[in-house]
Design a protein around this motif. Sequence first.
Motif, PDB file in Angstrom:
ATOM      1  N   TRP A 111      -0.663  22.120 -10.770  1.00  0.00           N
ATOM      2  CA  TRP A 111       0.493  22.869 -10.291  1.00  0.00           C
ATOM      3  C   TRP A 111       0.063  23.890  -9.263  1.00  0.00           C
ATOM      4  CZ3 TRP A 111       4.337  20.178 -11.800  1.00  0.00           C
ATOM      5  CH2 TRP A 111       4.429  19.648 -13.088  1.00  0.00           C
ATOM      6  N   HIS A 112       0.967  24.188  -8.323  1.00  0.00           N
ATOM      7  CA  HIS A 112       0.686  25.178  -7.292  1.00  0.00           C
ATOM      8  C   HIS A 112       0.626  26.569  -7.921  1.00  0.00           C
ATOM      9  CE1 HIS A 112       1.391  21.940  -4.607  1.00  0.00           C
ATOM     10  NE2 HIS A 112       2.682  21.878  -4.850  1.00  0.00           N
ATOM     11  N   GLU A 113      -0.160  27.447  -7.294  1.00  0.00           N
ATOM     12  CA  GLU A 113      -0.240  28.820  -7.762  1.00  0.00           C
ATOM     13  C   GLU A 113       1.077  29.536  -7.516  1.00  0.00           C
ATOM     14  OE1 GLU A 113      -2.615  30.292  -9.348  1.00  0.00           O
ATOM     15  OE2 GLU A 113      -4.096  28.687  -9.298  1.00  0.00           O
ATOM     16  N   ARG A 114       1.387  30.478  -8.364  1.00  0.00           N
ATOM     17  CA  ARG A 114       2.594  31.269  -8.183  1.00  0.00           C
ATOM     18  C   ARG A 114       2.496  32.058  -6.886  1.00  0.00           C
ATOM     19  NH1 ARG A 114       4.262  28.212 -11.178  1.00  0.00           N
ATOM     20  NH2 ARG A 114       5.076  28.516 -13.261  1.00  0.00           N
ATOM     21  N   GLY A 115       3.565  32.076  -6.146  1.00  0.00           N
ATOM     22  CA  GLY A 115       3.601  32.830  -4.902  1.00  0.00           C
ATOM     23  C   GLY A 115       3.009  32.096  -3.732  1.00  0.00           C
ATOM     24  N   ALA A 116       2.458  30.901  -3.943  1.00  0.00           N
ATOM     25  CA  ALA A 116       1.847  30.142  -2.853  1.00  0.00           C
ATOM     26  C   ALA A 116       2.852  29.157  -2.294  1.00  0.00           C
ATOM     27  CB  ALA A 116       0.604  29.399  -3.346  1.00  0.00           C
ATOM     28  N   GLU A 117       2.703  28.861  -1.001  1.00  0.00           N
ATOM     29  CA  GLU A 117       3.564  27.866  -0.387  1.00  0.00           C
ATOM     30  C   GLU A 117       3.175  26.488  -0.891  1.00  0.00           C
ATOM     31  OE1 GLU A 117       6.156  28.171   1.539  1.00  0.00           O
ATOM     32  OE2 GLU A 117       6.065  30.345   1.488  1.00  0.00           O
ATOM     33  N   PRO A 118       4.142  25.624  -1.178  1.00  0.00           N
ATOM     34  CA  PRO A 118       3.811  24.279  -1.638  1.00  0.00           C
ATOM     35  C   PRO A 118       2.959  23.541  -0.614  1.00  0.00           C
ATOM     36  CG  PRO A 118       6.136  24.752  -1.997  1.00  0.00           C
ATOM     37  CD  PRO A 118       5.594  25.868  -1.155  1.00  0.00           C
ATOM     38  N   SER A 119       1.922  22.887  -1.076  1.00  0.00           N
ATOM     39  CA  SER A 119       1.026  22.150  -0.193  1.00  0.00           C
ATOM     40  C   SER A 119       0.564  20.902  -0.912  1.00  0.00           C
ATOM     41  CB  SER A 119      -0.172  23.010   0.204  1.00  0.00           C
ATOM     42  OG  SER A 119      -1.120  22.247   0.917  1.00  0.00           O
ATOM     43  N   THR A 120       0.545  19.796  -0.193  1.00  0.00           N
ATOM     44  CA  THR A 120       0.106  18.531  -0.787  1.00  0.00           C
ATOM     45  C   THR A 120      -1.334  18.216  -0.445  1.00  0.00           C
ATOM     46  OG1 THR A 120       0.986  17.382   1.167  1.00  0.00           O
ATOM     47  CG2 THR A 120       2.418  17.534  -0.766  1.00  0.00           C
ATOM     48  N   ALA A 121      -2.038  19.116   0.241  1.00  0.00           N
ATOM     49  CA  ALA A 121      -3.408  18.820   0.655  1.00  0.00           C
ATOM     50  C   ALA A 121      -4.316  18.506  -0.534  1.00  0.00           C
ATOM     51  CB  ALA A 121      -3.971  19.979   1.491  1.00  0.00           C
ATOM     52  N   PRO A 122      -4.347  19.309  -1.623  1.00  0.00           N
ATOM     53  CA  PRO A 122      -5.218  18.945  -2.757  1.00  0.00           C
ATOM     54  C   PRO A 122      -4.840  17.601  -3.377  1.00  0.00           C
ATOM     55  CG  PRO A 122      -4.520  21.242  -2.911  1.00  0.00           C
ATOM     56  CD  PRO A 122      -3.691  20.609  -1.838  1.00  0.00           C
ATOM     57  N   LEU A 123      -3.539  17.334  -3.495  1.00  0.00           N
ATOM     58  CA  LEU A 123      -3.120  16.067  -4.086  1.00  0.00           C
ATOM     59  C   LEU A 123      -3.499  14.888  -3.200  1.00  0.00           C
ATOM     60  CD1 LEU A 123       0.142  15.493  -6.020  1.00  0.00           C
ATOM     61  CD2 LEU A 123      -0.531  13.830  -4.309  1.00  0.00           C
ATOM     62  N   LEU A 124      -3.312  15.026  -1.892  1.00  0.00           N
ATOM     63  CA  LEU A 124      -3.666  13.943  -0.979  1.00  0.00           C
ATOM     64  C   LEU A 124      -5.178  13.722  -0.948  1.00  0.00           C
ATOM     65  CD1 LEU A 124      -1.250  14.617   2.019  1.00  0.00           C
ATOM     66  CD2 LEU A 124      -1.043  12.888   0.239  1.00  0.00           C
ATOM     67  N   GLU A 125      -5.954  14.787  -1.074  1.00  0.00           N
ATOM     68  CA  GLU A 125      -7.405  14.623  -1.128  1.00  0.00           C
ATOM     69  C   GLU A 125      -7.811  13.870  -2.389  1.00  0.00           C
ATOM     70  OE1 GLU A 125      -9.416  18.311  -0.711  1.00  0.00           O
ATOM     71  OE2 GLU A 125      -8.532  18.777   1.239  1.00  0.00           O
ATOM     72  N   SER A 126      -7.130  14.129  -3.494  1.00  0.00           N
ATOM     73  CA  SER A 126      -7.419  13.384  -4.720  1.00  0.00           C
ATOM     74  C   SER A 126      -7.052  11.914  -4.574  1.00  0.00           C
ATOM     75  CB  SER A 126      -6.646  14.005  -5.897  1.00  0.00           C
ATOM     76  OG  SER A 126      -7.033  15.342  -6.116  1.00  0.00           O
ATOM     77  N   LEU A 127      -5.925  11.637  -3.934  1.00  0.00           N
ATOM     78  CA  LEU A 127      -5.545  10.242  -3.705  1.00  0.00           C
ATOM     79  C   LEU A 127      -6.486   9.556  -2.726  1.00  0.00           C
ATOM     80  CD1 LEU A 127      -1.649  10.523  -3.496  1.00  0.00           C
ATOM     81  CD2 LEU A 127      -3.006   9.518  -5.342  1.00  0.00           C
ATOM     82  N   ALA A 128      -7.088  10.316  -1.817  1.00  0.00           N
ATOM     83  CA  ALA A 128      -7.991   9.712  -0.836  1.00  0.00           C
ATOM     84  C   ALA A 128      -9.222   9.110  -1.500  1.00  0.00           C
ATOM     85  CB  ALA A 128      -8.403  10.755   0.201  1.00  0.00           C
ATOM     86  N   VAL A 129      -9.678   9.703  -2.581  1.00  0.00           N
ATOM     87  CA  VAL A 129     -10.898   9.230  -3.248  1.00  0.00           C
ATOM     88  C   VAL A 129     -10.589   8.537  -4.567  1.00  0.00           C
ATOM     89  CG1 VAL A 129     -12.302  11.003  -2.149  1.00  0.00           C
ATOM     90  CG2 VAL A 129     -11.218  11.497  -4.335  1.00  0.00           C
ATOM     91  N   LEU A 130      -9.322   8.236  -4.823  1.00  0.00           N
ATOM     92  CA  LEU A 130      -8.946   7.600  -6.082  1.00  0.00           C
ATOM     93  C   LEU A 130      -9.540   6.203  -6.176  1.00  0.00           C
ATOM     94  CD1 LEU A 130      -7.070   7.940  -8.638  1.00  0.00           C
ATOM     95  CD2 LEU A 130      -5.409   6.581  -7.366  1.00  0.00           C
ATOM     96  N   ARG A 131     -10.085   5.873  -7.330  1.00  0.00           N
ATOM     97  CA  ARG A 131     -10.647   4.553  -7.581  1.00  0.00           C
ATOM     98  C   ARG A 131      -9.984   3.953  -8.821  1.00  0.00           C
ATOM     99  NH1 ARG A 131     -11.593   5.135  -3.256  1.00  0.00           N
ATOM    100  NH2 ARG A 131     -13.582   5.292  -2.135  1.00  0.00           N
ATOM    101  N   PRO A 132      -9.926   2.638  -8.927  1.00  0.00           N
ATOM    102  CA  PRO A 132      -9.327   2.024 -10.121  1.00  0.00           C
ATOM    103  C   PRO A 132     -10.148   2.322 -11.362  1.00  0.00           C
ATOM    104  CG  PRO A 132     -10.372   0.363  -8.726  1.00  0.00           C
ATOM    105  CD  PRO A 132     -10.383   1.635  -7.944  1.00  0.00           C
ATOM    106  N   THR A 133      -9.460   2.506 -12.465  1.00  0.00           N
ATOM    107  CA  THR A 133     -10.141   2.793 -13.725  1.00  0.00           C
ATOM    108  C   THR A 133     -10.194   1.533 -14.583  1.00  0.00           C
ATOM    109  OG1 THR A 133     -10.029   4.112 -15.756  1.00  0.00           O
ATOM    110  CG2 THR A 133      -7.959   3.591 -14.685  1.00  0.00           C
TER     111      THR A 133
END
Length: 428
Positions: free
Chosen positions: A292-314
Amino acid sequence: MREALAGLTVRGRAFVAAGVTAVVCAVLLGQPALTRVGVLVLALPLVTALVLGRSRYRLALVRTVSPPLVTAGQQARVTLSLSNEGRTPSGVLLLEDHVPYVLGTRPRFVLEGIGHGWQRQVGYQVRSDVRGRFEVGPMSVRVSDPFGLVELGRAFRTTSALTVTPRTVALPAIPLGGSESGSGDNRPRAFATGSAEDVTVREYRRGDDLRRVHWPSSARVGELMVRREEQPWHSRATVFLDNREVAHRGEGIASSLETAVSAAASVAVHLTRRGFAVRLVTAAGEDRSSGWHERGAEPSTAPLLESLAVLRPTPAPRLDTAWLGEAGHGGLVVAVLGAVQQHDAPVLRRMQSHQGSALALALDVEAWVGATGASTAPATGLLAQQGWRVTTLGPRDRLEARWQELGAGARSGARRAAPERRTTEVGR
């Protein structure tokens, strides 16, 4: 000097061999003029190796990748800033930067006129159609003389990271439902008795504005407390991505998993733009790096997109359910699912019951290998029985069109429910 002699090129070794041969032939044939020619040919690579080996050059490199985070298909520019901090000039520099093959061919540069205080800046562009995190570098340097007789190799150890995120598409606005679900610090409260200050403060969290610290409560409790009513409240949404190996078909960028990753990224960007705080959950559980985003911070998808960039099948055959036991994580859930089996039904039921509204994109995974979509119909039927709003996504389908179908289903459901509400009111 030993290193310089080891760096003789094929041309340099040929000169040495020719010089030695000329000297031997001159001695055997008694030709003094040929001796002078042989000595000259032999001395040329040796003197060049001596001069190049004694040159004190100190190269400094600064590599900059701009931007460091790009979407698949977009270009990034790599800038190399070189400088010579040595006191003596060097020969010709041959530069080669090592890059993964998915980013393109290895760039090569030839630089001349390298003296004391010399500085130069060169650049090249890289592009990848494959998501992931790639290391650019290290760069290898070869110092050569103008005749090409000697080459000395050097290599830098530093590398720079380039993250390529999945492709995303713009999604239309649809009725999502559950937009008022979730948890936040600015929810309406009623106070029957007591002071509001006692119930509208909470413990300090990293990132909170110090101007919101409530000092009387902090002094009474013994730790920093902030005013709860001044904190913004965001709607929350969970993007669930089924990345199990058994749930997908195909290989490479044309696989159903890559389509699922792209769909999850598009949904996350769309929800963030609509004001949702979004987290990513995979078949292995919640991704802590994109919580979840920090309180008071603007919503940003950069951390989520970085996680999807390196996602591998489990390789796990079943869905993880640990994240479902966490309290206060209601709101909206959007699931991007592969092949769903009957043993997944309890997990899907719990997932739907823990959220305010549940939407699902069920991939017709068998279509990725040319088979019929027979396995998708039970998946959509199973999801519909559990209360999900579900639609099917195939390899040739447009995501925005399927997303629009989810909204159309919500509107039709609302129209069907409206007459019932009116009938109930008349009955009263």
